[in-house]
Design a protein around this motif. Structure first.
Motif, PDB file in Angstrom:
ATOM      1  N   PHE A 173      42.330 101.194  66.188  1.00  0.00           N
ATOM      2  CA  PHE A 173      42.037 100.413  67.384  1.00  0.00           C
ATOM      3  C   PHE A 173      43.062  99.293  67.483  1.00  0.00           C
ATOM      4  O   PHE A 173      43.507  98.755  66.464  1.00  0.00           O
ATOM      5  N   GLY A 174      43.409  98.941  68.727  1.00  0.00           N
ATOM      6  CA  GLY A 174      44.312  97.828  68.933  1.00  0.00           C
ATOM      7  C   GLY A 174      43.593  96.504  68.816  1.00  0.00           C
ATOM      8  O   GLY A 174      42.369  96.437  68.643  1.00  0.00           O
ATOM      9  N   PRO A 175      44.342  95.413  68.906  1.00  0.00           N
ATOM     10  CA  PRO A 175      43.732  94.082  68.836  1.00  0.00           C
ATOM     11  C   PRO A 175      42.708  93.884  69.942  1.00  0.00           C
ATOM     12  O   PRO A 175      42.822  94.442  71.039  1.00  0.00           O
ATOM     13  N   VAL A 176      41.712  93.074  69.652  1.00  0.00           N
ATOM     14  CA  VAL A 176      40.694  92.739  70.651  1.00  0.00           C
ATOM     15  C   VAL A 176      41.357  92.071  71.852  1.00  0.00           C
ATOM     16  O   VAL A 176      42.219  91.205  71.701  1.00  0.00           O
ATOM     17  N   VAL A 177      40.961  92.500  73.051  1.00  0.00           N
ATOM     18  CA  VAL A 177      41.408  91.851  74.284  1.00  0.00           C
ATOM     19  C   VAL A 177      40.287  90.908  74.723  1.00  0.00           C
ATOM     20  O   VAL A 177      39.197  91.361  75.071  1.00  0.00           O
ATOM     21  N   PRO A 178      40.508  89.594  74.673  1.00  0.00           N
ATOM     22  CA  PRO A 178      39.426  88.654  74.988  1.00  0.00           C
ATOM     23  C   PRO A 178      38.951  88.803  76.431  1.00  0.00           C
ATOM     24  O   PRO A 178      39.756  88.992  77.352  1.00  0.00           O
ATOM     25  N   VAL A 179      37.645  88.723  76.595  1.00  0.00           N
ATOM     26  CA  VAL A 179      37.042  88.722  77.932  1.00  0.00           C
ATOM     27  C   VAL A 179      35.978  87.634  77.950  1.00  0.00           C
ATOM     28  O   VAL A 179      35.529  87.163  76.898  1.00  0.00           O
ATOM     29  N   ALA A 180      35.573  87.245  79.131  1.00  0.00           N
ATOM     30  CA  ALA A 180      34.538  86.215  79.269  1.00  0.00           C
ATOM     31  C   ALA A 180      33.219  86.714  78.675  1.00  0.00           C
ATOM     32  O   ALA A 180      32.905  87.906  78.739  1.00  0.00           O
ATOM     33  N   VAL A 181      32.440  85.797  78.119  1.00  0.00           N
ATOM     34  CA  VAL A 181      31.175  86.179  77.495  1.00  0.00           C
ATOM     35  C   VAL A 181      30.198  86.744  78.519  1.00  0.00           C
ATOM     36  O   VAL A 181      29.291  87.508  78.159  1.00  0.00           O
ATOM     37  N   ASP A 182      30.377  86.376  79.790  1.00  0.00           N
ATOM     38  CA  ASP A 182      29.485  86.893  80.823  1.00  0.00           C
ATOM     39  C   ASP A 182      30.134  88.025  81.620  1.00  0.00           C
ATOM     40  O   ASP A 182      29.667  88.373  82.713  1.00  0.00           O
ATOM     41  N   ALA A 183      31.202  88.611  81.075  1.00  0.00           N
ATOM     42  CA  ALA A 183      31.847  89.744  81.735  1.00  0.00           C
ATOM     43  C   ALA A 183      30.901  90.935  81.741  1.00  0.00           C
ATOM     44  O   ALA A 183      29.980  91.026  80.911  1.00  0.00           O
ATOM     45  N   PRO A 184      31.079  91.873  82.656  1.00  0.00           N
ATOM     46  CA  PRO A 184      30.242  93.074  82.668  1.00  0.00           C
ATOM     47  C   PRO A 184      30.318  93.809  81.336  1.00  0.00           C
ATOM     48  O   PRO A 184      31.322  93.721  80.613  1.00  0.00           O
ATOM     49  N   PRO A 185      29.259  94.547  80.997  1.00  0.00           N
ATOM     50  CA  PRO A 185      29.234  95.221  79.695  1.00  0.00           C
ATOM     51  C   PRO A 185      30.445  96.114  79.436  1.00  0.00           C
ATOM     52  O   PRO A 185      30.974  96.130  78.320  1.00  0.00           O
ATOM     53  N   TYR A 186      30.895  96.838  80.449  1.00  0.00           N
ATOM     54  CA  TYR A 186      32.034  97.721  80.208  1.00  0.00           C
ATOM     55  C   TYR A 186      33.295  96.934  79.885  1.00  0.00           C
ATOM     56  O   TYR A 186      34.097  97.345  79.034  1.00  0.00           O
ATOM     57  N   ALA A 187      33.504  95.800  80.524  1.00  0.00           N
ATOM     58  CA  ALA A 187      34.673  94.977  80.207  1.00  0.00           C
ATOM     59  C   ALA A 187      34.594  94.484  78.769  1.00  0.00           C
ATOM     60  O   ALA A 187      35.603  94.471  78.039  1.00  0.00           O
ATOM     61  N   ARG A 188      33.410  94.071  78.333  1.00  0.00           N
ATOM     62  CA  ARG A 188      33.260  93.585  76.960  1.00  0.00           C
ATOM     63  C   ARG A 188      33.447  94.720  75.954  1.00  0.00           C
ATOM     64  O   ARG A 188      34.056  94.538  74.900  1.00  0.00           O
ATOM     65  N   LEU A 189      32.945  95.899  76.286  1.00  0.00           N
ATOM     66  CA  LEU A 189      33.085  97.048  75.392  1.00  0.00           C
ATOM     67  C   LEU A 189      34.541  97.442  75.221  1.00  0.00           C
ATOM     68  O   LEU A 189      35.040  97.540  74.095  1.00  0.00           O
ATOM     69  N   VAL A 190      35.230  97.676  76.332  1.00  0.00           N
ATOM     70  CA  VAL A 190      36.600  98.175  76.196  1.00  0.00           C
ATOM     71  C   VAL A 190      37.533  97.101  75.664  1.00  0.00           C
ATOM     72  O   VAL A 190      38.498  97.400  74.949  1.00  0.00           O
ATOM     73  N   GLY A 191      37.256  95.835  75.969  1.00  0.00           N
ATOM     74  CA  GLY A 191      38.053  94.766  75.396  1.00  0.00           C
ATOM     75  C   GLY A 191      37.926  94.727  73.885  1.00  0.00           C
ATOM     76  O   GLY A 191      38.917  94.513  73.171  1.00  0.00           O
ATOM     77  N   TRP A 192      36.715  94.955  73.376  1.00  0.00           N
ATOM     78  CA  TRP A 192      36.520  94.897  71.935  1.00  0.00           C
ATOM     79  C   TRP A 192      37.252  96.038  71.217  1.00  0.00           C
ATOM     80  O   TRP A 192      37.726  95.858  70.090  1.00  0.00           O
ATOM     81  N   VAL A 193      37.355  97.185  71.850  1.00  0.00           N
ATOM     82  CA  VAL A 193      38.042  98.305  71.188  1.00  0.00           C
ATOM     83  C   VAL A 193      39.537  98.323  71.487  1.00  0.00           C
ATOM     84  O   VAL A 193      40.231  99.284  71.163  1.00  0.00           O
ATOM     85  N   GLY A 194      40.030  97.244  72.105  1.00  0.00           N
ATOM     86  CA  GLY A 194      41.471  97.099  72.254  1.00  0.00           C
ATOM     87  C   GLY A 194      42.045  97.559  73.574  1.00  0.00           C
ATOM     88  O   GLY A 194      43.267  97.634  73.729  1.00  0.00           O
ATOM     89  N   ARG A 195      41.190  97.840  74.551  1.00  0.00           N
ATOM     90  CA  ARG A 195      41.666  98.187  75.886  1.00  0.00           C
ATOM     91  C   ARG A 195      41.722  96.911  76.739  1.00  0.00           C
ATOM     92  O   ARG A 195      40.908  96.013  76.567  1.00  0.00           O
ATOM     93  N   ASP A 196      42.630  96.886  77.664  1.00  0.00           N
ATOM     94  CA  ASP A 196      42.688  95.796  78.632  1.00  0.00           C
ATOM     95  C   ASP A 196      41.800  96.157  79.807  1.00  0.00           C
ATOM     96  O   ASP A 196      42.089  97.122  80.528  1.00  0.00           O
TER      97      ASP A 196
END
Length: 204
Positions: A173-196
């Motif tokens: 997995f790539g580095p975590v892509v930071p997203v806002a804590v109140d971002a939609p679940p999919y944004a938080r999921l894909v950001g954590w696995v290294g997707r923008d």
């Protein structure tokens, strides 16, 4: 694990994650297959090859097989056959997961031996992420079920460390892509696995 112990049934989540991929595949055009995806090493065609291989692997290891006895990608599927290839594997996957006893039974998952309910949950997470990869490549990510991402983002955040990461460490997995804590679940999921979450194909 004692098979009389109550274990969570992760199959409904898995089946929901699986189901949201079908409309994306069935609506594909031949011109979509060479599109890039957020998974940088794969085009849409290569992502489909992996997704269908995952279906095969789930059936195999649910039946007691070893994961690396089944390839992680498939060759030889014609451009006109992706929808049929996906559809033809749905019933075998459902049948493979039908036995309640497999929830507590040990599986030989690629990440290591674990009880079936845990392996199924990991596959639900993988399907959820790859559904976003495919939908984003097609410009259809607004159609995804945010409840699927909401159900898997907590467990995957707990199980997948922010660092270290890298294929050479066995953590592909790539580095975590930071997203806002109140971002939609999919944004938080894909950001954590290294997707923008803002990924878009480059304009020609």
């Amino acid at each position: 694990m004692n098979e009389t112990q109550t274990v969570p049934d992760t199959r409904p989540l898995f089946h929901t994650a699986l189901a949201q991929i079908a409309p994306l595949i069935h609506a594909l055009l031949a011109t979509d297959l060479d599109r890039p995806t957020p998974c940088s090493e794969w085009t849409v065609r290569e992502l489909l090859s992996h997704l269908i291989a995952v279906e095969n692997r789930i059936v195999h290891i649910a039946g007691g097989g070893l994961p690396f006895e089944v390839p992680s990608t498939l060759e030889g599927i014609a451009d006109t056959e992706w929808s049929d290839a996906w559809r033809s594997r749905i019933a075998p996957v459902q049948d493979a997961l039908a036995d309640d006893a497999l929830l507590a039974r040990e599986w030989a998952h690629p990440a290591g031996a674990m009880p079936g309910f845990q392996a199924i949950a990991i596959y639900a997470s993988e399907l959820a992420v790859h559904a976003w990869d495919l939908a984003r490549a097609l410009g259809r990510d607004a159609e995804l079920n945010q409840s699927v991402a909401a159900a898997v983002v907590g467990p995957i955040t707990g199980a997948l460390p922010a660092e270290p990461r890298g294929a050479e460490l066995g953590i592909p997995f790539g580095p975590v892509v930071p997203v806002a804590v109140d971002a939609p679940p999919y944004a938080r999921l894909v950001g954590w696995v290294g997707r923008d979450p803002q990924w878009a194909p480059r304009a020609d």
